[in-house]
Design a protein around this motif. Sequence first.
Motif, PDB file in Angstrom:
ATOM      1  N   HIS A  55      -3.831  -5.950   0.272  1.00 54.93           N
ATOM      2  CA  HIS A  55      -2.685  -6.729  -0.149  1.00 54.93           C
ATOM      3  C   HIS A  55      -2.105  -6.111  -1.415  1.00 54.93           C
ATOM      4  N   PRO A  56      -0.845  -6.388  -1.699  1.00 54.05           N
ATOM      5  CA  PRO A  56      -0.250  -5.837  -2.920  1.00 54.05           C
ATOM      6  C   PRO A  56      -1.050  -6.235  -4.154  1.00 54.05           C
ATOM      7  N   ILE A  57      -1.237  -5.282  -5.034  1.00 51.28           N
ATOM      8  CA  ILE A  57      -1.996  -5.506  -6.261  1.00 51.28           C
ATOM      9  C   ILE A  57      -1.060  -5.298  -7.438  1.00 51.28           C
ATOM     10  N   ASP A  58      -1.050  -6.253  -8.339  1.00 54.72           N
ATOM     11  CA  ASP A  58      -0.173  -6.157  -9.502  1.00 54.72           C
ATOM     12  C   ASP A  58      -0.511  -4.920 -10.319  1.00 54.72           C
ATOM     13  N   GLY A  59       0.520  -4.154 -10.658  1.00 54.61           N
ATOM     14  CA  GLY A  59       0.343  -2.989 -11.515  1.00 54.61           C
ATOM     15  C   GLY A  59      -0.026  -1.718 -10.790  1.00 54.61           C
ATOM     16  N   ILE A  60      -0.213  -1.786  -9.477  1.00 52.23           N
ATOM     17  CA  ILE A  60      -0.586  -0.594  -8.706  1.00 52.23           C
ATOM     18  C   ILE A  60       0.549  -0.246  -7.757  1.00 52.23           C
ATOM     19  N   THR A  61       1.114   0.923  -7.960  1.00 50.42           N
ATOM     20  CA  THR A  61       2.174   1.450  -7.104  1.00 50.42           C
ATOM     21  C   THR A  61       1.839   2.896  -6.758  1.00 50.42           C
ATOM     22  N   ALA A  62       2.674   3.491  -5.930  1.00 54.87           N
ATOM     23  CA  ALA A  62       2.458   4.899  -5.580  1.00 54.87           C
ATOM     24  C   ALA A  62       2.541   5.782  -6.820  1.00 54.87           C
ATOM     25  N   ASP A  63       3.469   5.490  -7.720  1.00 52.22           N
ATOM     26  CA  ASP A  63       3.616   6.307  -8.927  1.00 52.22           C
ATOM     27  C   ASP A  63       2.426   6.147  -9.868  1.00 52.22           C
ATOM     28  N   THR A  64       1.963   4.910 -10.069  1.00 48.02           N
ATOM     29  CA  THR A  64       0.829   4.717 -10.978  1.00 48.02           C
ATOM     30  C   THR A  64      -0.446   5.336 -10.409  1.00 48.02           C
ATOM     31  N   LEU A  65      -0.633   5.234  -9.089  1.00 44.71           N
ATOM     32  CA  LEU A  65      -1.797   5.881  -8.482  1.00 44.71           C
ATOM     33  C   LEU A  65      -1.712   7.390  -8.630  1.00 44.71           C
ATOM     34  N   ASN A  66      -0.521   7.948  -8.411  1.00 44.81           N
ATOM     35  CA  ASN A  66      -0.371   9.397  -8.514  1.00 44.81           C
ATOM     36  C   ASN A  66      -0.618   9.875  -9.943  1.00 44.81           C
ATOM     37  N   GLN A  67      -0.136   9.129 -10.923  1.00 40.38           N
ATOM     38  CA  GLN A  67      -0.386   9.483 -12.316  1.00 40.38           C
ATOM     39  C   GLN A  67      -1.876   9.367 -12.653  1.00 40.38           C
TER      40      GLN A  67
END
Length: 559
Positions: A55-67
Amino acid sequence: MRAGRIEEASAIAQWIGKAIASRNRSRLSYVNSKTCVKDMWAAVRQLTGRRQNCHPIDGITADTLNQHYAGISTDADYRPPNYRHTAASRSTEVVSEWQVFNILDKLPPTATGMDQLPAWFLRLGAPVFSKPITHLFNISISTSTVPHQWKQAAIQPVPKVATPYQHSDFRPISITPVLSRTLERIIVREFLYPAILAPPTSLRFDDQYAFRPTGSTSAAIIAILQSITDLLSSNQYVIVLALDFSKAFDTIRQATLLNKMAFLDIPDAVYNWLVDFFTDHSHCTRYRGTTSAMLDISASIIQGSAIGPVSYVVNAADLTPVTHGNLMFKYADDTYVVIPASNIQSRDNELDHVAEWALANNLRLNRSKCVEVVFTDGRRKLQICHPPTIPDIQRVTSVKILGVTVTSRLSVSQHVHDVIAKCAQTMQALKLLRCHGLSSDALQVVYKAVVLAKLLHASPAWWGFATVADKQRIEAFLRRGVRLNLYSADDPTVSQCAADADDTLFRAVLANDHHVLRHLLPDRTSHSYSLRPRRHDCSLTIKADSRNFITRQLFKDMY
């Protein structure tokens, strides 16, 4: 029911229940275990909940994971690796057209990389594509140049836990182009594996049991248990340190890795190809339907690449014990240090040496996850004074070695208990699949692939250490599957399956002089007189611990 018509309400409820059961029974009735294998396993994953839907997790996006991943795979002390200037750039045919055609024609279904060339397309056009791709591969090797598109990867985050809630709960799996992986496998098979069989003096591969031909978890556990029992014959106890490295595959320093690659007996052009492969890599991350921007990395062996596993083997080849008499066993980044009681004072030196090696390779020894276990011979009734504990290393009474739990008294009863408990959960899932109409043939296929595989995982290594009661518990569990029509009564028992696995592995050891377990065999003998046929031609020395795989096989059917 409100009107007091209870009997009529009960009859309606029963009718609705039968309708639901009837629909469920027909839901998977079309699935055939031979022609609809993909549909069968899709149904298994759907109904058993094996496919995790995050499920969607606050603060976790494709960009934040990639960084997050790019930050881990960035070496703060990065130094560009050196090329060999003795390499001659000339057109040489390393790969033949027939070889490339065979590879493309047998490409398995796999994920598509950033170049958007799917495996099915390359396999379908193999007769047409083999010639230009062969020319491309040979040019790439002879000029030591890796196309820029092949050095771009798309990371697919895979949850490591059932309910992820932070970036570190996702494992990064890099999806690289299919053509890149194909050429990497050729490099590994044609150059790196032969070089590993004849290693330089500065590198040691005989203690590594992963990502090598004939290597396996069974072989690693066999070698570890063999060393423990051999040392217990002359020591009161044996200490095993199970070490853990944080993010080992994602943080390796590429300069030190390629310095070790330079010692291997490989052509200069191939070495320079490896240097170019690890230089200027970048990746993006795909998460929940979005794709991040590309970010450069300066560390890592690129998880998901074909050359990554053998690269880690080479990187760890110079990690050896510092004290004579101590042993080290590796399965990828899982490292075990075996220390006999006679060398008890060397524990701190070994840990300090591993920590220094990790620092030099941009790794970190995670001491909070390292454990220590003191093995004793459970058959001896001796009063043993255990050594003092190491302050920041947890001492445990059992350790899971590559999926097999072994107690400090060399018992596998806990392993048998845990495996049966996990398989019992799978049995409930199989009952659910039956209620949804999956045929008996398909259920038996799933049972063998899941339940029986769990029961027999690494069985050659631990079967000799199992007691009669342990084996009876496993056989009783299998008979339960027979009663439920999940396993045929005509199929072999667990003991027969374990014996077949023993024979298969032992024949492989005898037939291959380069097998990772070959060093455990005694010398071969030859007789000029006629003898009855034997299973092997190895000498029968004094019988050692009969629980070990090699000893059991050497003396099996000898008398």
